[in-house]
Motif scaffolding. Structure first.
Motif, PDB file in Angstrom:
ATOM      1  N   ALA A 307       0.857  -1.186   0.000  1.00 22.26           N
ATOM      2  CA  ALA A 307       0.000   0.000   0.000  1.00 22.26           C
ATOM      3  C   ALA A 307       0.892   1.234   0.000  1.00 22.26           C
ATOM      4  O   ALA A 307       1.947   1.246   0.635  1.00 22.26           O
ATOM      5  N   MET A 308       0.458   2.263  -0.727  1.00 25.76           N
ATOM      6  CA  MET A 308       1.190   3.522  -0.782  1.00 25.76           C
ATOM      7  C   MET A 308       0.189   4.665  -0.826  1.00 25.76           C
ATOM      8  O   MET A 308      -0.936   4.515  -1.334  1.00 25.76           O
ATOM      9  N   LEU A 309       0.591   5.791  -0.276  1.00 28.39           N
ATOM     10  CA  LEU A 309      -0.234   6.982  -0.391  1.00 28.39           C
ATOM     11  C   LEU A 309       0.648   8.183  -0.696  1.00 28.39           C
ATOM     12  O   LEU A 309       1.833   8.217  -0.378  1.00 28.39           O
ATOM     13  N   CYS A 310       0.023   9.168  -1.321  1.00 26.18           N
ATOM     14  CA  CYS A 310       0.699  10.391  -1.731  1.00 26.18           C
ATOM     15  C   CYS A 310      -0.183  11.577  -1.342  1.00 26.18           C
ATOM     16  O   CYS A 310      -1.338  11.665  -1.782  1.00 26.18           O
ATOM     17  N   ASP A 311       0.328  12.467  -0.503  1.00 28.09           N
ATOM     18  CA  ASP A 311      -0.411  13.633  -0.031  1.00 28.09           C
ATOM     19  C   ASP A 311       0.441  14.887  -0.191  1.00 28.09           C
ATOM     20  O   ASP A 311       1.665  14.805  -0.361  1.00 28.09           O
ATOM     21  N   PHE A 312      -0.209  16.047  -0.085  1.00 28.20           N
ATOM     22  CA  PHE A 312       0.483  17.325  -0.212  1.00 28.20           C
ATOM     23  C   PHE A 312       0.310  18.138   1.069  1.00 28.20           C
ATOM     24  O   PHE A 312      -0.789  18.196   1.639  1.00 28.20           O
TER      25      PHE A 312
END
Length: 427
Positions: A307-312
């Protein structure tokens, strides 16, 4: 700092001799836009003189919106907009003798087009498939003046922009309050649609206490059990993208591959399935990382991403962007396990000024809606710029929506085989 007035693009709105003002004619020269000069850019090449001030405004906005920051919006213009016509409005105030011009507001618009019950003369706040907020950038403390100036510009250009649509804009906060006040003061009409809300998280003092409030003891116990079972299959590892010294391209490639592996890849909706979307993602993530505004997490098993996530990040806020997980391990809920780690990390980021994160998720569902306690109220605004036809549309719009809803329900009853005009099949 912004350049002097002589360096603004030739398309600037410095004079509007043919426009009407809501103020008396004798005051029009200075107060046409409430003391603001409007710089209008219709191409990326025309933005140059505004770029530095735009960067500063994004950092000092009353309500952050990373999707309207130059490093996120310019790649969208390059890769995602296509042949859609847009107008970028920069509201410039003359500062002190040493300060020079100051950029206080930024409103990106799509030029008028058709939209549902609205006519083909409705403009919209800039939005694309990966833009989850239409909040304009307004300098903190200048909200009333900027909103007033923007509405006066809209009124002066009412033939070109009769209606303006702000879909799922913040319903509360300083900008919404300034907008409502300015509408009343300028005598312009507005329709506010039904309110919705989406998940928002405001980290507390302790992550575990937050999770105790968000989930039942039984649910927390189940997630701990799933984590242990995953750990029995191999080396379970959590990685957080570090500010420096990382191979960013390796992170981005792994994310794209993981997202494309599942149902998003099969439906061709993953970022990596379209060249334009992949290039947009890589450009935005690279720019965010260079500014220290990219947050990525990875949960891996034997160095294989699960699982991976990308946020700003945009202190005092943050915005959730994308999450992906390996559907072969769905029985272990790797996405949920990573989401729990993200909640813990957000509590650590409080020391760096991050006070909240917008889930950017659909109001009616999603994992964040079940794990995050707070909610962000949203509302769709339809603004009239003051033309008679636009005012008429604002007056009739609620009735049109009711009629559309009635017609939809009627068609559903007919498709189910109900007799026309009856309340029930046996009526």
């Amino acid at each position: 700092m912004l350049r002097r007035a002589t360096s603004w693009p030739a398309g600037q709105e410095a004079r509007n001799d043919s426009s009407e003002s809501l103020r008396p004619r004798r005051q029009r020269a200075f107060l046409l836009y409430g003391g603001y000069r409007i710089v209008l850019a219709r191409s990326p090449e025309a933005i140059g003189p505004c770029l530095e001030g735009w960067e500063a405004l994004a950092r000092e906005a009353a309500e952050p919106n990373v999707f309207y920051s130059p490093w996120a919006l310019l790649p969208a213009l390059e890769h995602l907009v296509g042949d859609k016509r847009f107008a970028l409005l920069f509201l410039v105030r003359q500062g002190g003798s040493e300060e020079g011009p100051v950029l206080d507001g930024f409103f990106p618009l799509f030029e008028p087009s058709g939209c549902g019950l609205l006519p083909r003369t409705v403009a919209r706040m800039f939005r694309h498939r990966y833009c989850f907020s239409v909040t304009p950038l307004v300098r903190r403390g200048r909200e009333p003046a900027v909103m007033r100036a923007f509405l006066r510009w809209l009124h002066a250009h009412r033939r070109q922009y009769p209606l303006l649509l702000l879909r799922d804009a913040p319903a509360d906060g300083p900008l919404a309050a300034a907008l409502r006040t300015a509408l009343g003061n300028e005598g312009l009409r507005c329709h506010e649609g039904a309110r919705r809300s989406r998940a928002l998280i405001e980290p507390g003092d302790d992550a575990e206490r937050y999770l105790e409030r968000a989930m039942s003891a039984k649910r927390r116990k189940e997630y701990r059990r799933l984590g242990r079972r995953l750990g029995e299959l191999g080396e379970l590892r959590l990685r957080v993208l570090q500010p420096r010294g990382e191979d960013l391209q390796a992170w981005l490639s792994a994310f794209l591959a993981l997202e494309s592996k599942g149902w998003k890849g099969e439906s061709r909706s993953a970022l990596g399935c379209r060249t334009a979307c992949r290039r947009y993602f890589e450009a935005v993530a690279t720019a965010a990382y260079a500014r220290g505004q990219l947050m990525m997490l990875e949960l891996s098993l034997d160095r294989r991403p699960l699982a991976m996530l990308c946020d700003f990040l945009a202190p005092p806020g943050a915005f959730s962007f994308k999450v992906a997980f390996d559907e072969d391990y769905a029985q272990y809920s790797p996405g949920a396990l990573l989401e729990l780690e993200c909640i813990r990390l957000l509590h650590e980021l409080k020391d760096q000024g991050v006070q909240w994160m917008d889930s950017c998720a659909a109001p009616e569902g999603g994992l964040s809606n079940s794990l995050w306690l707070e909610r962000k109220p949203l509302c769709t605004f339809v603004l009239s710029s003051g033309s008679p036809l636009a005012d008429l549309w604002i007056d009739l719009y609620p009735y049109g929506k009711r009629l559309k809803g009635w017609w939809k329900r009627r068609q559903e009853r007919l498709s189910d085989g109900w007799p026309s005009g009856s309340r029930t099949a046996g009526g």
